[in-house]
Each structure stands twice: as structure tokens, then as C-alpha cells.
Enzyme design. Structure first.
Site, PDB file in Angstrom:
ATOM      1  CG  ASP A   1      42.796 -12.719 -26.984  1.00 32.63           C
ATOM      2  OD1 ASP A   1      43.772 -12.772 -26.241  1.00 32.63           O
ATOM      3  OD2 ASP A   1      42.112 -13.565 -27.408  1.00 32.63           O
TER       4      ASP A   1
ATOM      5  CG  ASP B   1      49.585 -23.090 -27.633  1.00 27.70           C
ATOM      6  OD1 ASP B   1      49.341 -22.073 -26.241  1.00 27.70           O
ATOM      7  OD2 ASP B   1      49.530 -22.527 -28.757  1.00 27.70           O
TER       8      ASP B   1
END
Lengths: 258, 215
Positions: free
Chosen positions: A131, A12
Site C-alpha cells: 500500500d 472483498d
């Protein structure tokens, strides 16, 4: 079968810095994306995924420089995701040296975007990130929907219908994250992963929930994934990629170790 | 100073190819990304990459006016084809309802197929994506210091069925054993991506940079 199953560490990046950085002793600056990438490459990572979590779109240009710097030094496939909305975003990242671009929210709100992107740049560089969250009760047959906003907003879209559609539209790969498992460290949702992997032609990367090396192996053996993605077990120095590969190989999974 | 020209005809990510060549070359080499036929004609070595569909690639080659320059380079100087840059050297691809390619070598580029399975019935994903082994079926200077069976990074849905066995320099197993590397005289071309294949790929590019173009 000689095609290796892939292990992909995910980093990230917030405003040009890796958050939740690695605690490798060799790394002086845990937040430097290039140092992290170099280290994972040395350990035998098969690909790298960078997820831009920068909140402000003004700072997105920073990610371009991150990709440029990494691509100059690390010669394995690089996937970049986060905030990709326009064809020009894809073009910019590919020009910076990314090999694949991961599209998530923009695909949900505008599925044709995936088709246009695959048509323009080729399916080989278009990853659709999905997702998924289970919407059926535990005792019922499994049913999953696409969620947005970090798993908070349901869309009403059935996951299996969605991945088949994305396959048809030209996605080269599906990055499948179980939002039920993400951050739990109890393992992938292998039931979901297997259903998706069996439903489509293109490779599936399992994501969400890895807490140990057995989970990675289970993603391949039970989830029938083509690749496994993990963040925290590698970042916090609990396991090295090389250990993950040795573990998987011992369980009969073909991995790249040469 | 030698010039290594990387052919830019708008097909895919060439940045990685340039980065990797710069990483293995030294001050004696200049890596030049170019769409100019004249610059290609003057280059000492030519790298011909490519991504996307065969039909688009062939159209782009002609739109850029590069067909003659590529054919000439492939007949005269150390020449490295990568991925689609290998496939379009062949005479025909099944892709896009059939595409006539450059026809430098005989063979056919075929689709792995929908519902693709191996001999034991296990489903195989298409595209063939990831790290697979390349078996070296003939000796070649570009294999120097690369172990037979080393893994390279692949991503493709179409594969080469070579017509002449003598052309084949490497094979890879994915449901079938297909031709993943070809070599003849000054031309060497691969289906996989050396620029994305870590140490083995960099070694191959290093070998190319120093190659005299003789098989």
C-alpha cells in the site's frame, strides 16, 4: 510476445459473503462468493483475488470454507489475502485450494516472514501486497512510502527500496495499490507503477483507482504493469471482463480471449 | 473402477489438481492423493504434480521413498507430469547450484536469467507468470479438442531445453521458444498448469483420464 496481460477482479469478503456484490442478472445471490467467482470465470477473468475483510479473527475460518467452495468449481488461479500472519495461515489457505497468498501488514512488521513463506511454500504462491502513498509534493520528483491501516499510518519505508527487498526475499509477485488513488476512480498511479515495474524482476499487479476501461489499458501501457486489478467497475455491472478485454485488445494489448 | 493416483510428496498445492480431476472424471474413476509407493504401483493412472525448487523436490521424492515408484509408473502407465513434475523427469536442472533429477528423459532445465529480455530488448519478468500460448508441435491424443495455440496458465522461472526433438509435443514463446510440453509413449508432461487453465486445461485433463497411454 505472447504472454497475455491479466485482468483480475478483486472480491472483498466479509464473514463469508461478498460485499459490494455483483449485479449480474444471472446471479440469484449477489453475496455468494461461488456464484461471483463462477460468473467472472465465464466472462474470462484471468485470475481471482479474494480479500478477507472480516474484522474478527474468530471468523477467519469462514474464509477457508469460501476458498474450498470456489476451488472446487473454478479452475483459474485464486489469490487470497487479508489477515495472513503466520505460516500456518498460508498452509491452511493453500490446503483449501488457494494458489497464491497475499501478505500485506505482516510483511511490513516482519519482513523475514516473506522470506520464510517463500522458502517454505515457493515464491510462486507468495504475493506481497504493497500500500503506497505519495509523500513528495506534486512539483517534486515522485517519492512514495509504505502505509498501513488502510493508508492512515506512515511507516517511513520507501516503496522502491521495499519492493526490491521483497523481490530479493522471494516474493513471486507484487500487488501494488496506490492509496492516493484507491476509491477515486481517476485511474492508477501509473508513474508509481512504472517505477516499481522497472525496478524489480517479478510481475507487478496495478491496483487502486480504476473508473473506466481506459484506466485498465493505461495501467499496462503507461504503468507497464503485468496485470491489472479492479473491484468496483466490475462489481456494479458497469463493465464486464469480456468488454475490458475487447477494449484492451483494440489498443494493442495482448489478452487471453480464447 | 479406475484409480488415478496424484503423487503427494509435500510439494505444493495438490488440492487444485485433485479438484480438477474430480471435475472431469466420472463415477468410473477414483482420484487418490497418495504418498504410498504401493498405492502408486497399483494405480491405473498417475499424475505427478510439483511446485517449488528442483532441489527440494528431488529431496522430497527420496525422503518419501517414491523414486522407484515414480520411475516405474512413468515406464508403464498413463502418466501426467505437471510443472516441477515435468522438470524433474529430465536428467539435470540448473536450479539450486545444479540438481540431478530422475533422468527419464535427456535434456537440461535452465534459468530464464536475471535481467531477462526479449530479442528487441524489452524486459521480461521472471517468473514467467500468466496465460501463454502452447503451440502443438506433434499430434497427440491429449490435444484432442484443444486448439493449437490455446493459452494455458504458467508460473515458473526455469524452463526445459529438450535434447531430443522427438520428445517435444508443445512449445511456448517467452523471450525464447522453449519446450513447454513433452510426450513419449505413456508419458505426457507440461510446464503449465492444466488444473488452473480453465476450459483448455480441463479438456486436457479429461483427455488424460480417458487416454489409453499410447502416443
Amino acid at each position: 510476445m505472447t504472454l497475455a496481460k491479466r485482468i483480475i477482479p478483486c472480491l472483498d469478503v466479509d464473514n463469508g459473503r461478498v460485499v459490494k456484490g455483483v449485479k449480474f442478472v444471472e446471479i440469484r445471490d449477489a453475496g455468494d462468493p461461488v456464484e461471483n467467482a463462477r460468473r467472472y470465470n465465464l466472462e474470462g477473468a484471468d485470475e481471482l483475488t479474494f480479500l478477507d475483510i472480516t474484522a474478527s479473527s474468530d471468523d477467519r475460518e469462514t474464509m477457508v470454507h469460501v476458498v474450498e467452495a470456489v476451488a472446487r468449481e473454478v479452475f483459474i488461479p485464486l489469490t487470497v489475502g487479508g489477515g495472513i500472519r503466520e505460516l500456518s495461515d498460508i498452509r491452511r489457505m493453500l490446503n483449501a485450494g488457494a494458489d497464491k497468498i497475499s501478505i500485506n501488514t505482516a510483511a511490513v512488521f516482519n519482513p523475514e516472514f516473506v522470506a520464510r513463506a517463500a522458502d517454505k511454500f515457493g515464491s510462486q504462491c507468495i504475493v506481497v501486497a504493497v500500500d503506497a502513498k505519495r509523500v513528495s509534493a506534486p512539483e517534486e520528483a515522485g517519492s512514495w512510502q509504505i502505509f498501513t491501516h488502510g493508508g492512515r499510518k506512515p511507516t517511513g519505508i520507501d516503496v522502491l527500496e521495499w519492493v526490491e527487498r521483497m523481490d530479493r526475499y522471494g516474493a513471486g509477485e507484487i500487488l501494488l495499490t496506490s492509496m492516493d488513488r484507491d476509491g477515486t476512480r481517476i485511474g492508477f498511479d501509473n508513474e508509481l507503477t512504472r517505477l516499481v515495474s522497472r525496478a524489480i524482476r517479478v510481475p507487478v499487479i496495478a491496483s487502486g483507482g480504476v473508473g473506466n476501461l481506459q484506466h485498465l489499458a493505461d495501467g499496462i501501457l503507461e504503468g507497464e504493469a503485468d496485470a491489472v486489478l479492479a473491484a468496483s467497475i466490475f462489481h456494479f455491472g458497469e463493465f464486464r471482463i469480456s468488454e475490458a478485454k475487447a477494449f484492451m485488445r483494440a489498443r494493442g494489448i495482448e489478452v487471453r480471449d480464447d | 473402477m479406475q484409480t488415478i493416483a496424484v503423487v503427494d510428496y509435500g510439494m505444493g498445492n495438490l488440492r487444485s489438481v485433485v479438484n480438477a480431476l474430480e471435475a472431469v472424471g466420472d463415477k468410473r474413476y477414483r482420484v487418490l492423493l497418495t504418498s504410498d509407493p504401493q498405492q502408486l504401483a497399483e494405480a491405473d493412472r498417475v499424475v505427478f504434480p510439483g511446485q517449488g525448487a528442483a532441489g527440494d523436490c528431488m529431496r522430497a521424492i527420496d525422503e518419501y521413498g517414491l523414486r522407484d515408484a515414480i520411475v516405474t509408473a512413468a515406464a508403464s502407465r498413463p502418466f501426467l507430469g505437471i510443472c516441477m513434475g515435468m522438470q524433474v523427469l529430465i536428467d539435470f536442472s540448473e536450479e539450486n547450484q545444479g540438481t540431478d533429477c530422475l533422468g527419464i528423459f535427456k535434456g537440461k532445465v535452465k534459468y530464464f536469467g536475471d535481467g531477462y529480455r526479449d530479442q528487441s530488448g524489452v524486459k521480461l519478468k521472471v517468473p514467467h507468470m500468466g496465460w501463454n500460448r502452447v503451440t502443438q508441435v506433434k499430434s497427440h491424443p491429449l490435444w484432442h479438442s484443444i486448439d493449437d495455440g490455446s493459452r494455458f496458465y504458467f508460473v515458473h522461472s526455469y524452463y526445459l531445453e529438450a535434447q531430443e526433438p522427438s520428445l517435444v509435443a508443445g512449445t511456448t514463446d517467452y523471450g525464447i521458444r522453449f519446450t513447454s510440453v513433452i510426450a513419449r509413449d505413456n508419458v505426457f508432461a507440461l510446464q503449465c498448469h492444466p488444473e488452473k487453465s480453465a476450459d483448455s486445461g480441463l479438456q486436457l485433463l479429461r483427455n488424460f483420464v480417458h487416454w489409453d497411454g499410447k502416443a
